[in-house]
Design a protein around this motif. Structure first.
Motif, short mmCIF file in Angstrom:
data_model
loop_
_atom_site.label_atom_id
_atom_site.label_comp_id
_atom_site.label_asym_id
_atom_site.label_seq_id
_atom_site.Cartn_x
_atom_site.Cartn_y
_atom_site.Cartn_z
N SER A 1 0.82 -1.21 0.00
CA SER A 1 0.00 0.00 0.00
C SER A 1 0.86 1.26 0.00
CB SER A 1 -0.99 -0.01 1.17
OG SER A 1 -0.31 0.00 2.38
N TRP B 1 2.69 1.69 -3.43
CA TRP B 1 1.84 2.19 -4.53
C TRP B 1 1.41 3.62 -4.28
CZ3 TRP B 1 -1.76 -2.74 -4.66
CH2 TRP B 1 -1.02 -3.79 -5.19
N TRP B 2 1.15 3.94 -3.03
CA TRP B 2 0.65 5.29 -2.72
C TRP B 2 1.70 6.36 -3.03
CZ3 TRP B 2 -4.23 6.64 -1.16
CH2 TRP B 2 -4.41 7.95 -0.74
N ARG B 3 2.93 6.06 -2.68
CA ARG B 3 4.00 7.03 -2.89
C ARG B 3 4.94 6.54 -3.98
NH1 ARG B 3 2.90 10.37 1.13
NH2 ARG B 3 2.28 9.51 3.14
N GLY B 4 4.36 5.89 -4.98
CA GLY B 4 5.18 5.21 -5.98
C GLY B 4 6.14 6.08 -6.74
N GLN B 5 5.86 7.39 -6.85
CA GLN B 5 6.73 8.22 -7.69
C GLN B 5 7.65 9.09 -6.88
OE1 GLN B 5 3.97 10.22 -10.22
NE2 GLN B 5 4.08 8.60 -11.73
N PHE C 1 -0.99 11.02 4.97
CA PHE C 1 -1.31 10.44 3.67
C PHE C 1 -2.29 11.30 2.88
CE2 PHE C 1 0.62 6.80 5.59
CZ PHE C 1 1.28 6.22 4.52
N GLY D 1 1.82 10.20 -6.10
CA GLY D 1 1.72 8.92 -6.78
C GLY D 1 0.85 8.95 -8.03
N ARG D 2 0.36 10.13 -8.41
CA ARG D 2 -0.43 10.23 -9.64
C ARG D 2 0.30 11.10 -10.65
NH1 ARG D 2 -6.12 8.94 -9.24
NH2 ARG D 2 -6.69 8.76 -7.06
N ALA D 3 -0.17 11.03 -11.89
CA ALA D 3 0.40 11.88 -12.92
C ALA D 3 0.09 13.34 -12.61
CB ALA D 3 -0.18 11.50 -14.27
N VAL E 1 -9.63 10.74 1.39
CA VAL E 1 -8.88 10.31 2.58
C VAL E 1 -9.67 10.64 3.85
CG1 VAL E 1 -6.74 10.56 3.88
CG2 VAL E 1 -6.67 10.54 1.40
N LEU F 1 -3.87 0.55 8.07
CA LEU F 1 -3.37 1.51 7.09
C LEU F 1 -3.58 1.05 5.64
CD1 LEU F 1 -1.86 4.22 6.69
CD2 LEU F 1 0.22 2.89 6.57
N PRO F 2 -3.22 -0.22 5.29
CA PRO F 2 -3.43 -0.64 3.90
C PRO F 2 -4.89 -0.54 3.47
CG PRO F 2 -2.23 -2.33 5.12
CD PRO F 2 -2.63 -1.28 6.10
N LEU G 1 -5.79 3.20 2.92
CA LEU G 1 -5.18 3.72 1.70
C LEU G 1 -5.86 3.17 0.45
CD1 LEU G 1 -1.35 3.81 2.43
CD2 LEU G 1 -3.06 5.58 2.71
N ALA H 1 -9.34 4.72 0.13
CA ALA H 1 -9.24 6.14 -0.21
C ALA H 1 -8.82 6.33 -1.66
CB ALA H 1 -8.26 6.84 0.72
N ARG H 2 -7.88 5.51 -2.12
CA ARG H 2 -7.43 5.66 -3.50
C ARG H 2 -8.54 5.33 -4.49
NH1 ARG H 2 -2.82 6.43 -6.48
NH2 ARG H 2 -2.47 7.81 -4.73
N ARG I 1 -5.73 -2.88 -8.89
CA ARG I 1 -4.81 -3.51 -7.91
C ARG I 1 -5.14 -3.10 -6.48
NH1 ARG I 1 0.89 -0.25 -8.72
NH2 ARG I 1 0.02 1.83 -8.56
N TRP I 2 -5.68 -1.87 -6.33
CA TRP I 2 -6.07 -1.44 -4.99
C TRP I 2 -7.25 -2.26 -4.49
CZ3 TRP I 2 -3.11 1.53 -2.07
CH2 TRP I 2 -2.20 2.39 -2.69
N LEU J 1 -5.97 -5.51 -3.40
CA LEU J 1 -5.34 -5.37 -2.08
C LEU J 1 -6.40 -5.38 -0.97
CD1 LEU J 1 -2.55 -4.96 -0.71
CD2 LEU J 1 -2.99 -2.53 -0.76
#
Lengths: 224, 234
Positions: free
Chosen positions: A160, A163-167, B38, B45-47, B65, B184-185, B188, B191-192, B208-209, B212
């Motif tokens: 988790s 992936w959340w802070r992947g970049q 978080f 983690g996004r574009a 979140v 936490l997982p 997250l 939320a994602r 994938r989330w 998970l």
């Protein structure tokens, strides 16, 4: 008075760690990119390794305790969690000291840092529970359940936060342990410190288990 | 004034001897601040998003979140309460004596907690959509899958940790301490997925989330079913 086997281990570890520190300060070449601060890795990486080892032993001890009800396994799990939390703290602090000059910040939310911090919280919670358990006997069994679930969540937490802070740029930072042209002095010192920290862990763990045994014996006498 | 001072000294001294409140308070707050990190900065983690859109994106990500933090808090408070109600009246002893196997006991308690969550969300989710001005058409029906998948894991883990924390002093502080890092997982993932839906993104791209979340459910339902017996036995 009979000879204490801990003393010989203590002598070996003390001599080994001293030699290792000598190696870190006088033998290992200074890193081209990071400079002198890179030397903290010889303490940081072994601490992290020992912390993982300790938490794996918490799992082993917890499962074995629930299966056999032999208090020795509980002493192992409890002691290992305590030593593991100490080494996790060392890992976090040395990492922060390294991060300040290299990343420009004591803390960044890199996946690996985040995972380490979550581990710290999980086992701090385990120890807090042990400390506050209302009944020592049954508390040990509940603690074993917490020890098992704590370890089971580690892979989930890992994915988790990864992936959340992947970049996060933290991941692309130069990593000396994966560098192909590592000078031999660096590699030898790192492996030597890994071995010494493992022995240091064994020493702490053995002493802490002995303390737990004496503690249990005292409680038994008080109850009698 | 003097009397008030004496009372304060008494309280602090009692805490200094027992150390029941302060350490748990510190750890609780630490875990909370950690989970809150978080939510910021949004977009991690996004574009990257072009500036005119970025504000709206940030609001929706933080909203997602916050929804799950609210659910987490309400759940942990409620589950702790439901577990301690059992403990206070020694009802747990009665249940342990009843001809019920620990696995059914766990399943029943987890199902009840699942019910609490469902009631909570029936009230919370519409208000949350309203207050944050979220596009409900983009959220549903996929949001149902996210809610159900997250609730199962939350109920299973909450039941196990709730029962475990009953065997400690300051149990209302111990419960979140055990549950926050472990959950936490789940927070997250939920939320994602929620923020992806709120932003009009496709569920499939973030599948994938969801996987998970399902893995989390399986792990905690299994752990609870197997380990609950060790928690309640005395």
């Amino acid at each position: 008075m009979k000879k204490d086997p801990f003393n010989s281990l203590l002598v070996i570890v003390a001599a080994g760690v001293t030699a290792g520190i000598g190696g870190i300060f006088f033998w290992v070449p200074t890193d081209d990119f990071q400079g002198i601060v890179q030397r903290i890795f010889y303490v940081h990486v072994p601490s992290a390794w020992v912390a993982y080892l300790a938490f794996a032993l918490v799992l082993v001890g917890s499962i074995a305790f629930l299966r056999t009800s032999n208090p020795r396994w509980d002493w192992l799990a409890h002691s290992s969690a305590e030593v593991g939390v100490v080494f996790t703290a060392v890992t976090l602090v040395t990492g922060m000291l390294w991060g300040r000059p290299v990343w420009g910040a004591y803390w960044v939310w890199d996946p690996r840092l985040t995972l380490t911090f979550v581990l710290f919280l999980i086992y701090l919670g385990y120890l807090a529970f042990r400390w506050m358990a209302t009944d020592a006997g049954h508390g040990a069994r509940v603690a074993a359940v917490i020890g098992i679930t704590g370890f089971a969540t580690v892979p989930l937490v890992h994915f988790s936060v990864d992936w959340w802070r992947g970049q996060h740029p933290g991941r692309t930072v130069f990593k000396p342990e994966s560098s192909p042209d590592l000078p031999p002095q660096m590699l030898v010192t790192m492996l030597f410190m890994l071995a010494m920290f493992t022995l240091l862990f064994a020493l702490f763990l053995a002493l802490r288990v002995r303390l737990a045994r004496l503690d249990a014996a005292v409680s038994e006498m008080e109850a009698a | 004034m003097k009397k008030a001072f004496a009372i304060a000294v008494k309280d602090l001294r009692s805490e200094a001897r027992g150390k029941e409140i302060a350490p748990a308070m510190v750890l609780f707050a630490l875990a909370l601040v950690f989970i809150a990190t978080f939510a910021v900065p949004p977009g991690s983690g996004r574009a990257p998003v072009p500036p005119p859109v970025a504000g709206a994106v940030a609001v929706r990500e933080v909203a997602a979140v916050l929804l799950w933090l609210a659910v987490l808090f309400a759940a942990i408070t409620g589950f702790g309460r439901s577990a301690s109600a059992e403990q206070d009246g020694s009802r747990m002893d009665a249940l342990a004596l009843a001809p019920v196997d620990p696995m059914s006991l766990f399943a029943g308690k987890a199902a009840a907690n699942l019910g609490f969550l469902a009631v909570l969300q029936v009230f919370l989710v519409p208000v949350w959509i309203l207050f944050f001005g979220l596009p409900s058409r983009a959220l549903f029906p996929e949001m149902f899958a996210v809610l159900v998948a997250a609730d199962v894991g939350l109920a299973a883990a909450g039941t196990l940790f709730g029962a475990a924390s009953q065997y400690a002093r300051s149990r209302h502080l111990i419960m979140p301490l055990l549950a926050f890092p472990a959950l936490l997982p789940l927070v997250l993932s939920a939320a994602r997925l929620t923020s992806t839906l709120a932003l009009g993104g496709s569920f499939v791209s973030e599948v994938r989330w969801f996987v998970l979340l399902i893995v989390f459910d399986v792990v905690f339902v299994t752990l609870g079913a197997v380990l609950f017996q060790f928690v309640i036995e005395e």
